[in-house]
Write an enzyme that holds these catalytic residues in place. Structure first.
Site, mmCIF file in Angstrom:
data_model
loop_
_atom_site.group_PDB
_atom_site.id
_atom_site.type_symbol
_atom_site.label_atom_id
_atom_site.label_comp_id
_atom_site.label_asym_id
_atom_site.label_seq_id
_atom_site.Cartn_x
_atom_site.Cartn_y
_atom_site.Cartn_z
ATOM 1 N N ARG A 264 0.754 -0.981 0.059
ATOM 2 C CA ARG A 264 0.053 -0.064 -0.032
ATOM 3 C C ARG A 264 0.758 1.268 0.078
ATOM 4 O O ARG A 264 1.988 1.326 0.572
ATOM 5 C CB ARG A 264 -0.849 0.107 1.213
ATOM 6 C CG ARG A 264 -1.968 -1.023 1.321
ATOM 7 C CD ARG A 264 -2.882 -0.774 2.482
ATOM 8 N NE ARG A 264 -2.163 -1.118 3.907
ATOM 9 C CZ ARG A 264 -1.518 -0.363 4.518
ATOM 10 N NH1 ARG A 264 -1.904 0.820 4.260
ATOM 11 N NH2 ARG A 264 -1.248 -0.740 5.742
ATOM 12 N N TYR B 249 -1.570 -3.819 -6.516
ATOM 13 C CA TYR B 249 -1.067 -4.353 -5.326
ATOM 14 C C TYR B 249 -2.373 -4.204 -4.005
ATOM 15 O O TYR B 249 -2.310 -3.039 -3.630
ATOM 16 C CB TYR B 249 0.157 -3.739 -4.716
ATOM 17 C CG TYR B 249 0.946 -5.223 -4.080
ATOM 18 C CD1 TYR B 249 1.685 -6.282 -4.746
ATOM 19 C CD2 TYR B 249 0.653 -5.166 -2.741
ATOM 20 C CE1 TYR B 249 2.100 -7.398 -4.093
ATOM 21 C CE2 TYR B 249 1.074 -6.605 -2.097
ATOM 22 C CZ TYR B 249 1.679 -7.281 -2.464
ATOM 23 O OH TYR B 249 2.409 -8.358 -2.026
ATOM 24 N N LYS C 81 -9.407 -2.130 2.255
ATOM 25 C CA LYS C 81 -9.133 -1.103 3.012
ATOM 26 C C LYS C 81 -10.046 0.200 2.510
ATOM 27 O O LYS C 81 -10.340 1.112 3.265
ATOM 28 C CB LYS C 81 -7.764 -0.715 2.901
ATOM 29 C CG LYS C 81 -6.852 -1.869 3.163
ATOM 30 C CD LYS C 81 -7.158 -2.351 4.657
ATOM 31 C CE LYS C 81 -5.943 -3.383 5.070
ATOM 32 N NZ LYS C 81 -6.295 -3.709 6.389
ATOM 33 N N HIS D 182 -10.496 -1.770 12.111
ATOM 34 C CA HIS D 182 -9.165 -2.512 11.432
ATOM 35 C C HIS D 182 -9.076 -3.628 12.570
ATOM 36 O O HIS D 182 -8.058 -3.500 13.278
ATOM 37 C CB HIS D 182 -8.208 -1.578 11.247
ATOM 38 C CG HIS D 182 -7.041 -2.295 10.473
ATOM 39 N ND1 HIS D 182 -5.437 -1.814 10.698
ATOM 40 C CD2 HIS D 182 -6.986 -3.320 9.788
ATOM 41 C CE1 HIS D 182 -5.036 -2.547 9.988
ATOM 42 N NE2 HIS D 182 -5.711 -3.469 9.230
ATOM 43 N N SER E 128 -1.148 -3.127 10.950
ATOM 44 C CA SER E 128 -0.805 -3.992 9.756
ATOM 45 C C SER E 128 0.474 -4.829 10.195
ATOM 46 O O SER E 128 1.410 -4.395 10.792
ATOM 47 C CB SER E 128 -0.352 -3.347 8.466
ATOM 48 O OG SER E 128 -1.563 -2.399 8.207
ATOM 49 N N CYS F 150 0.861 -7.107 12.595
ATOM 50 C CA CYS F 150 1.237 -7.425 14.037
ATOM 51 C C CYS F 150 0.668 -8.501 14.469
ATOM 52 O O CYS F 150 0.317 -8.999 15.463
ATOM 53 C CB CYS F 150 0.704 -6.229 14.836
ATOM 54 S SG CYS F 150 1.643 -4.773 14.800
ATOM 55 N N THR G 48 -3.582 -12.115 11.839
ATOM 56 C CA THR G 48 -4.052 -13.692 11.506
ATOM 57 C C THR G 48 -3.882 -14.670 12.405
ATOM 58 O O THR G 48 -4.588 -15.607 12.613
ATOM 59 C CB THR G 48 -3.387 -13.500 10.028
ATOM 60 O OG1 THR G 48 -3.743 -12.754 9.259
ATOM 61 C CG2 THR G 48 -3.816 -14.994 9.227
ATOM 62 N N ASN G 49 -2.459 -14.669 12.895
ATOM 63 C CA ASN G 49 -2.174 -15.433 13.878
ATOM 64 C C ASN G 49 -3.197 -15.500 15.176
ATOM 65 O O ASN G 49 -3.331 -16.643 15.485
ATOM 66 C CB ASN G 49 -0.774 -15.436 14.316
ATOM 67 C CG ASN G 49 0.307 -15.516 13.338
ATOM 68 O OD1 ASN G 49 0.042 -15.967 12.215
ATOM 69 N ND2 ASN G 49 1.511 -14.769 13.409
ATOM 70 N N ASP H 261 -9.045 -9.184 9.809
ATOM 71 C CA ASP H 261 -8.640 -7.764 9.428
ATOM 72 C C ASP H 261 -9.633 -6.572 9.735
ATOM 73 O O ASP H 261 -9.174 -5.527 10.136
ATOM 74 C CB ASP H 261 -8.312 -7.827 7.926
ATOM 75 C CG ASP H 261 -7.083 -6.488 7.668
ATOM 76 O OD1 ASP H 261 -6.488 -6.254 8.600
ATOM 77 O OD2 ASP H 261 -7.581 -6.053 6.479
ATOM 78 N N ARG I 43 2.246 -12.242 0.139
ATOM 79 C CA ARG I 43 0.792 -12.350 0.640
ATOM 80 C C ARG I 43 0.146 -13.763 0.068
ATOM 81 O O ARG I 43 0.524 -14.138 -0.977
ATOM 82 C CB ARG I 43 -0.049 -11.176 0.091
ATOM 83 C CG ARG I 43 0.106 -9.823 0.623
ATOM 84 C CD ARG I 43 0.018 -9.601 1.738
ATOM 85 N NE ARG I 43 0.108 -8.232 2.671
ATOM 86 C CZ ARG I 43 -0.525 -7.551 3.242
ATOM 87 N NH1 ARG I 43 -1.731 -8.209 3.860
ATOM 88 N NH2 ARG I 43 -0.363 -6.498 3.828
ATOM 89 N N ARG J 42 2.887 -2.957 18.332
ATOM 90 C CA ARG J 42 4.270 -3.974 18.338
ATOM 91 C C ARG J 42 5.190 -2.829 19.181
ATOM 92 O O ARG J 42 5.668 -1.925 18.661
ATOM 93 C CB ARG J 42 4.825 -3.971 17.119
ATOM 94 C CG ARG J 42 5.998 -4.823 16.681
ATOM 95 C CD ARG J 42 6.535 -4.918 15.418
ATOM 96 N NE ARG J 42 5.395 -5.947 14.744
ATOM 97 C CZ ARG J 42 5.921 -7.166 14.512
ATOM 98 N NH1 ARG J 42 7.137 -7.634 15.007
ATOM 99 N NH2 ARG J 42 5.088 -8.182 13.811
ATOM 100 N N ASN K 1 -0.472 -17.015 23.665
ATOM 101 C CA ASN K 1 -1.234 -15.923 23.930
ATOM 102 C C ASN K 1 -2.461 -16.299 24.657
ATOM 103 O O ASN K 1 -3.189 -15.447 25.011
ATOM 104 C CB ASN K 1 -1.457 -15.278 22.837
ATOM 105 C CG ASN K 1 -0.152 -14.348 22.304
ATOM 106 O OD1 ASN K 1 0.698 -14.204 23.183
ATOM 107 N ND2 ASN K 1 -0.136 -14.008 21.035
HETATM 108 C C1 OXD Z 1 -2.877 -4.209 6.175
HETATM 109 C C2 OXD Z 1 -3.248 -5.415 5.617
HETATM 110 O O1 OXD Z 1 -2.011 -3.607 5.310
HETATM 111 O O2 OXD Z 1 -4.218 -5.809 6.170
HETATM 112 O O3 OXD Z 1 -3.396 -3.794 7.234
HETATM 113 O O4 OXD Z 1 -3.033 -5.503 4.384
HETATM 114 MN MN MN Z 2 -4.871 -4.821 7.803
#
Ligand code: OXD
Ligand code: MN
Length: 608
Positions: free
Chosen positions: A84, A223, A232, A252, A274, A276, A279-280, A299, A391, A422, A521
């Site tokens: 981005r 992209y 987004k 977000h 982003s 951080c 997804t995990n 997300d 990605r 972070r 976690n």
């Molecule tokens: C971001 C994404 O950049 O989710 O936050 O791709």
């Molecule tokens: Mn994101």
């Protein structure tokens, strides 16, 4: 070859419903962009197959091994188009103060002129695809409609996986549903008989948003968030504007269902900047026995008070566009399993047996790798084989931990909101906000060290309120007020979610992470749920309630490490507060009074 229609300026209406205002918009786009043909997309498997075949033939998609990664493809972007571009992202409201100090603002008339000039003939030699989509389950009161025009078949194929592409959306628009116009071109007209590039794009890039007319116009990039406009650009920037006007919130945030060993389920949303680990977290495999985390989204979450007065959430997306590097069987086994087939990989490395690889997937890079840039990989140069912002694109339904409620039109009630970033110092592993407004203050002053998802120096700390800094479609001060207003509303009618802040990324003086993270976690989740249930006490600190202890059974962690994780260094917090104060000052009279009050109260608690 994909089905093509002659441009609708000359074609008769077909049997498909084509709402007049969508048709008019497509006509205008055709007149300006001058594509060779127009394809109305329906999101079907047959359409995905046609697009795939076309891109394989054109050299954009590389087929991966049918035994190692069945149904999967690799795409390599141009090296100049890999993330981005926040510096080229614009909020074009009539008044600059409505975009606020944290957005790039350009007058909407001027931006339209610029984009019109750039776009003239920009789709020559290409197909213009019209992609109708729903953000959120079709028919949900929380869902919203959109149509993306694009000349990138890669974007269309990605949208097939990431959102609900359907002609039913055109029916809804025909019946009066409001919709968002998303106009995208890679900005690379193709001269007659010229051979196309695998990743056409333009060095000039604009990702422009017109919040007052609910339009997005993106030029020059193919992209991620620059080009996949429902994500987004729509679901955060334009949706945040709609949300404020209509009394909801576009955030977000990941969205998960957590079930305790006693079988009680809670829904948690979490806003992290982003890359951080959203997804995990969304696919966490708890190491603490008896706990279960089920995925609803990784997300974006849309939050609105339901008829019962409780805050409810949906994930407006239908797929994942996740950062590949760092994903492994150890860090995220659910994702690794999800990526085993039917995945579109962008800018990862290619193995000599037709598979993919990225840094962190295995400790050692395989021999004979081809890098994301298409050259032989040489481990000795230290150059990375996958791009750090490489990605994967895959459907939600491919995720084995997907919660059954993911497609529920009513959404799920939210029990807890987590903010985080972070930070190698300053913020403890976990704390609970004193109340809603204090939680909003914690969100408003969130900060994080920079990652590869956006441009900029890695490691530098930036304030990223609510992880929305690059994604808020209006003045961030007004956005903070929307959060305060939501609290006032929930307080009077419903049960309020509780607010927490986490930081998995604390480091010791040797620069090593103190907390193991990932499945561990769940120990923090255990504390949060115990707080919700009122079964654990907490200790006050100037910045919120800290755990008196954490369930560390079975975890090898030194006493002093735990102490460092669960305490606050007043000097560091004081310095951080000064930085936060400078950051907040830029909002001037748009900064909510109650945020200033929280700042003052925190300072007072620090001086006690
Ligand atoms: C971001 C994404 O950049 O989710 O936050 O791709
Ligand atoms: Mn994101």
């Amino acid at each position: 070859m994909p089905m093509t229609l002659t441009p609708p300026t000359t074609s008769p209406r077909t049997e498909e419903p084509r709402p007049v205002d969508v048709l008019e918009w497509v006509h205008e786009a055709v007149a300006l962009l001058e594509p060779d043909s127009v394809t109305w997309c329906d999101g079907s498997a047959a359409e995905a197959q046609r697009l795939t075949d076309l891109m394989v033939e054109q050299g954009t998609l590389v087929s991966l091994s049918s035994t190692k990664r069945p149904g999967s493809y690799l795409v390599r972007s141009e090296p100049t188009d890999v993330a981005r571009v926040e510096s080229r992202t614009f909020i074009c409201s009539s008044h600059p103060e409505d975009a606020g100090p944290t957005n790039n603002w350009v007058d909407p008339t001027e931006m339209r002129e610029t984009l019109r000039d750039l776009s003239r003939g920009a789709m020559r030699g290409r197909t213009l695809y019209v992609v109708p989509f729903s953000m959120g389950p079709l028919g949900s009161p929380m869902a919203r409609s959109g149509v993306q025009i694009t000349d990138s078949p890669y974007v269309v194929l990605s949208l097939h996986m990431m959102v609900r592409v359907s002609t039913k959306v055109l029916d809804a628009i025909d019946e009066g549903a409001p919709w968002v116009k998303c106009l995208h071109t890679v900005g690379s007209p193709l001269a007659e008989d010229a051979r196309d590039e695998a990743w056409p794009c333009n060095d000039t890039k604009y990702i422009s948003h017109f919040p007052e007319t609910r339009e997005i116009w993106s030029f020059g990039s193919a992209y991620g968030g620059n080009a996949l406009l429902p994500k987004k650009a729509f679901a955060l920037r334009i949706a945040s504007v709609l949300a404020r006007e209509e009394g909801w919130m576009a955030e977000h945030m990941l969205l998960v269902k957590i079930t305790s060993p006693q079988g009680k389920s809670y829904t948690v949303v979490a806003a992290f900047p982003s890359a951080c680990g959203k997804t995990n977290f969304a696919m966490m495999q708890p190491t603490l026995p008896g706990w279960r985390v089920e995925t609803l989204g990784d997300d974006i979450a849309w939050l609105a008070p339901g008829s019962d007065g409780r805050l409810r959430a949906i994930n407006p997306e239908a797929g994942f566009f996740g950062v590949a590097p760092g994903t492994s069987a150890a860090t995220n086994p659910v994702a690794m399993n999800m990526l085993a087939s039917h995945t579109l990989f962008t800018n990862v490395a290619h193995t000599d047996d037709g598979d993919v690889w990225w840094e962190g997937m295995t400790p050692q890079a395989p021999d004979n790798l081809t890098t994301w840039a298409g050259s032989p990989h040489s481990a000795s140069t230290g150059e990375s084989a996958a791009h750090p912002n490489a990605r994967f694109t895959v459907r939600l339904e491919a995720c084995a931990s997907l919660a059954p409620e993911w497609d529920d039109p009513e959404g799920v009630p939210v029990d807890a909101i987590i903010f985080g970033g972070r930070r190698s110092t300053t913020m403890p592993l976990v704390l609970e906000a004193r109340d809603w407004n204090h939680g909003v203050f914690l969100g408003a002053t969130m900060a994080s060290e920079k990652t590869a998802a956006a441009e900029g120096a890695l490691g530098e700390v930036r304030r990223d309120p609510f992880a929305m800094l690059p994604f808020c479609g209006y003045n961030m001060g007004d956005y903070m007020q929307n959060w305060i207003d939501m609290g006032d509303r929930l307080r009077t009618v419903g049960r309020m979610p509780r607010i927490f802040h986490v930081n998995w990324f604390l480091k010791d003086s040797d620069g090593r992470f103190i907390w193991p993270g990932f499945g561990e976690n769940s120990r923090v989740v255990d504390w949060i749920v115990n707080r919700l249930e009122g079964s654990v006490a907490a200790e006050p600190s100037p910045i919120g309630w800290l755990p008196k202890s954490l369930n560390t059974e079975g975890l090898d962690i030194a006493e002093e490490a735990l102490e460092a994780l669960l305490s606050v260094d007043r000097d560091l917090v004081r310095q951080d507060l000064e930085d936060a104060e400078t950051f907040l000052a830029q909002f001037g009279d748009r900064l909510p009074a109650r945020i200033s009050e929280e700042l003052r109260a925190t300072r007072e608690r620090l001086s006690l």
